[in-house]
Design a protein around this motif. Sequence first.
Motif, PDB file in Angstrom:
ATOM      1  N   LYS A 159       8.169   2.710   6.886  1.00  0.00           N
ATOM      2  CA  LYS A 159       8.281   1.523   7.738  1.00  0.00           C
ATOM      3  C   LYS A 159       7.384   1.631   8.963  1.00  0.00           C
ATOM      4  O   LYS A 159       6.621   0.698   9.276  1.00  0.00           O
ATOM      5  N   LEU A 160       7.441   2.771   9.632  1.00  0.00           N
ATOM      6  CA  LEU A 160       6.590   2.963  10.807  1.00  0.00           C
ATOM      7  C   LEU A 160       5.116   3.020  10.412  1.00  0.00           C
ATOM      8  O   LEU A 160       4.258   2.482  11.117  1.00  0.00           O
ATOM      9  N   SER A 161       4.833   3.661   9.296  1.00  0.00           N
ATOM     10  CA  SER A 161       3.450   3.754   8.838  1.00  0.00           C
ATOM     11  C   SER A 161       2.901   2.377   8.483  1.00  0.00           C
ATOM     12  O   SER A 161       1.742   2.065   8.785  1.00  0.00           O
ATOM     13  N   ALA A 162       3.733   1.533   7.855  1.00  0.00           N
ATOM     14  CA  ALA A 162       3.293   0.183   7.521  1.00  0.00           C
ATOM     15  C   ALA A 162       3.008  -0.629   8.772  1.00  0.00           C
ATOM     16  O   ALA A 162       2.031  -1.391   8.832  1.00  0.00           O
ATOM     17  N   GLN A 163       3.838  -0.470   9.785  1.00  0.00           N
ATOM     18  CA  GLN A 163       3.606  -1.174  11.047  1.00  0.00           C
ATOM     19  C   GLN A 163       2.301  -0.720  11.694  1.00  0.00           C
ATOM     20  O   GLN A 163       1.528  -1.542  12.206  1.00  0.00           O
ATOM     21  N   GLN A 164       2.039   0.582  11.668  1.00  0.00           N
ATOM     22  CA  GLN A 164       0.818   1.094  12.278  1.00  0.00           C
ATOM     23  C   GLN A 164      -0.415   0.671  11.487  1.00  0.00           C
ATOM     24  O   GLN A 164      -1.447   0.312  12.066  1.00  0.00           O
ATOM     25  N   LEU A 165      -0.320   0.711  10.149  1.00  0.00           N
ATOM     26  CA  LEU A 165      -1.448   0.277   9.331  1.00  0.00           C
ATOM     27  C   LEU A 165      -1.753  -1.196   9.570  1.00  0.00           C
ATOM     28  O   LEU A 165      -2.923  -1.589   9.664  1.00  0.00           O
TER      29      LEU A 165
ATOM     30  N   ALA B 143       0.821  -1.207   0.000  1.00  0.00           N
ATOM     31  CA  ALA B 143       0.000   0.000   0.000  1.00  0.00           C
ATOM     32  C   ALA B 143       0.854   1.255   0.000  1.00  0.00           C
ATOM     33  O   ALA B 143       0.604   2.204  -0.758  1.00  0.00           O
ATOM     34  N   PHE B 144       1.885   1.287   0.825  1.00  0.00           N
ATOM     35  CA  PHE B 144       2.698   2.500   0.916  1.00  0.00           C
ATOM     36  C   PHE B 144       3.666   2.640  -0.253  1.00  0.00           C
ATOM     37  O   PHE B 144       3.987   3.757  -0.657  1.00  0.00           O
ATOM     38  N   GLN B 145       4.131   1.525  -0.820  1.00  0.00           N
ATOM     39  CA  GLN B 145       4.940   1.617  -2.031  1.00  0.00           C
ATOM     40  C   GLN B 145       4.131   2.264  -3.152  1.00  0.00           C
ATOM     41  O   GLN B 145       4.640   3.113  -3.890  1.00  0.00           O
ATOM     42  N   ALA B 146       2.865   1.871  -3.277  1.00  0.00           N
ATOM     43  CA  ALA B 146       2.016   2.456  -4.306  1.00  0.00           C
ATOM     44  C   ALA B 146       1.636   3.891  -3.965  1.00  0.00           C
ATOM     45  O   ALA B 146       1.612   4.768  -4.838  1.00  0.00           O
ATOM     46  N   ALA B 147       1.350   4.147  -2.694  1.00  0.00           N
ATOM     47  CA  ALA B 147       0.922   5.484  -2.282  1.00  0.00           C
ATOM     48  C   ALA B 147       2.004   6.522  -2.521  1.00  0.00           C
ATOM     49  O   ALA B 147       1.714   7.694  -2.781  1.00  0.00           O
ATOM     50  N   GLN B 148       3.259   6.114  -2.439  1.00  0.00           N
ATOM     51  CA  GLN B 148       4.358   7.046  -2.673  1.00  0.00           C
ATOM     52  C   GLN B 148       4.483   7.441  -4.141  1.00  0.00           C
ATOM     53  O   GLN B 148       5.164   8.401  -4.469  1.00  0.00           O
TER      54      GLN B 148
ATOM     55  N   ALA C 275      -3.693   7.717   3.280  1.00  0.00           N
ATOM     56  CA  ALA C 275      -3.667   9.173   3.434  1.00  0.00           C
ATOM     57  C   ALA C 275      -3.593   9.590   4.899  1.00  0.00           C
ATOM     58  O   ALA C 275      -3.215  10.730   5.200  1.00  0.00           O
ATOM     59  N   ASN C 276      -3.939   8.693   5.805  1.00  0.00           N
ATOM     60  CA  ASN C 276      -3.925   9.024   7.231  1.00  0.00           C
ATOM     61  C   ASN C 276      -2.599   8.688   7.914  1.00  0.00           C
ATOM     62  O   ASN C 276      -2.498   8.773   9.144  1.00  0.00           O
ATOM     63  N   TYR C 277      -1.603   8.302   7.127  1.00  0.00           N
ATOM     64  CA  TYR C 277      -0.306   7.933   7.682  1.00  0.00           C
ATOM     65  C   TYR C 277       0.795   8.721   6.961  1.00  0.00           C
ATOM     66  O   TYR C 277       0.675   8.997   5.764  1.00  0.00           O
ATOM     67  N   PRO C 278       1.866   9.062   7.654  1.00  0.00           N
ATOM     68  CA  PRO C 278       2.949   9.823   7.009  1.00  0.00           C
ATOM     69  C   PRO C 278       3.701   8.977   5.985  1.00  0.00           C
ATOM     70  O   PRO C 278       4.174   7.881   6.304  1.00  0.00           O
TER      71      PRO C 278
ATOM     72  N   THR D 273      -6.740   2.726  -0.689  1.00  0.00           N
ATOM     73  CA  THR D 273      -7.777   2.359   0.273  1.00  0.00           C
ATOM     74  C   THR D 273      -7.643   0.888   0.638  1.00  0.00           C
ATOM     75  O   THR D 273      -7.428   0.044  -0.247  1.00  0.00           O
ATOM     76  N   ILE D 274      -7.775   0.566   1.902  1.00  0.00           N
ATOM     77  CA  ILE D 274      -7.697  -0.816   2.382  1.00  0.00           C
ATOM     78  C   ILE D 274      -9.016  -1.152   3.076  1.00  0.00           C
ATOM     79  O   ILE D 274      -9.425  -0.460   4.018  1.00  0.00           O
ATOM     80  N   VAL D 275      -9.682  -2.202   2.619  1.00  0.00           N
ATOM     81  CA  VAL D 275     -11.001  -2.569   3.134  1.00  0.00           C
ATOM     82  C   VAL D 275     -10.925  -3.886   3.905  1.00  0.00           C
ATOM     83  O   VAL D 275     -10.648  -4.939   3.313  1.00  0.00           O
ATOM     84  N   PRO D 276     -11.141  -3.870   5.224  1.00  0.00           N
ATOM     85  CA  PRO D 276     -11.148  -5.124   5.998  1.00  0.00           C
ATOM     86  C   PRO D 276     -12.431  -5.913   5.752  1.00  0.00           C
ATOM     87  O   PRO D 276     -13.523  -5.342   5.700  1.00  0.00           O
ATOM     88  N   ILE D 277     -12.285  -7.222   5.598  1.00  0.00           N
ATOM     89  CA  ILE D 277     -13.435  -8.088   5.338  1.00  0.00           C
ATOM     90  C   ILE D 277     -13.329  -9.322   6.229  1.00  0.00           C
ATOM     91  O   ILE D 277     -12.310 -10.025   6.209  1.00  0.00           O
ATOM     92  N   LEU D 278     -14.371  -9.585   6.995  1.00  0.00           N
ATOM     93  CA  LEU D 278     -14.417 -10.760   7.859  1.00  0.00           C
ATOM     94  C   LEU D 278     -15.266 -11.842   7.194  1.00  0.00           C
ATOM     95  O   LEU D 278     -16.439 -11.624   6.894  1.00  0.00           O
ATOM     96  N   LEU D 279     -14.654 -12.995   6.940  1.00  0.00           N
ATOM     97  CA  LEU D 279     -15.364 -14.145   6.380  1.00  0.00           C
ATOM     98  C   LEU D 279     -15.488 -15.221   7.451  1.00  0.00           C
ATOM     99  O   LEU D 279     -14.484 -15.628   8.048  1.00  0.00           O
ATOM    100  N   THR D 280     -16.698 -15.669   7.692  1.00  0.00           N
ATOM    101  CA  THR D 280     -16.910 -16.756   8.649  1.00  0.00           C
ATOM    102  C   THR D 280     -17.875 -17.768   8.054  1.00  0.00           C
ATOM    103  O   THR D 280     -18.781 -17.416   7.289  1.00  0.00           O
ATOM    104  N   TYR D 281     -17.661 -19.022   8.416  1.00  0.00           N
ATOM    105  CA  TYR D 281     -18.499 -20.124   7.953  1.00  0.00           C
ATOM    106  C   TYR D 281     -19.084 -20.829   9.171  1.00  0.00           C
ATOM    107  O   TYR D 281     -18.470 -20.841  10.238  1.00  0.00           O
ATOM    108  N   SER D 282     -20.241 -21.411   8.985  1.00  0.00           N
ATOM    109  CA  SER D 282     -20.893 -22.091  10.106  1.00  0.00           C
ATOM    110  C   SER D 282     -20.172 -23.374  10.492  1.00  0.00           C
ATOM    111  O   SER D 282     -20.418 -23.931  11.568  1.00  0.00           O
TER     112      SER D 282
END
Length: 227
Positions: A200-206, A151-156, A192-195, A162-171
Amino acid sequence: MFSVSHPLQPHISPILTPLMYWVAGDLVLQSYFHAIDVDGQHHIPRSGPVILAPTHRSRWDALIVPYVAGRRVMGRDLYFMVSHDEMLGLQGWVIGQCGGFPVNTQAPAVSALRTGVELLLQGQALVVFPEGNIFRTPQIQPLKPGLARLAFQAAQRCTAVTIVPILLTYSQPYPRWGSHVNVVIGAPLTTANYPLDQPKLSAQQLTADLFAALQRLQHPQRHLCSV
């Protein structure tokens, strides 16, 4: 920056891909599963570089994600960064014809990583399973750092990713005929919310923020819609 070896060339078959969206979604999935409930599809952006970040609980995930977040929702096809073992046999051939390309989750090749960056620079939608492998337990597993680095390599080099979290669960841990699928799509994160001057630090926080976002999605959801 990634600087050695050429990126791979993911393939979107103009014939097989639309056919698979129809066969997988309207025939296979609806016949095999009792219900596929989805919440949060409005969180998926229709344009711009985006990484869909689902949990990984079954080989069915490779069909479920395009069904709930692919061309029928976003109006565009998805590219997949998947582990080598998921690119084997008939499943692997089909995934390869529909935008999938392999990556070694333990030691990612530079070509595979560069491919992900190039797709984001083109404004494509990329699916990356941040846990790396399939886990049959419901707990969110520690996330691999590769997604955030991509994400940050591309953002630079372009606009925010944009990163979208998705939770998949099965019964059932090993989904059988008549199983139930629950998909919860969370509010997106953005680079955009990270420097960008501290990637490196931004990737860890993301990575930490994405892990927390996936954990929050595990809480019971209401107002689900069947698809």
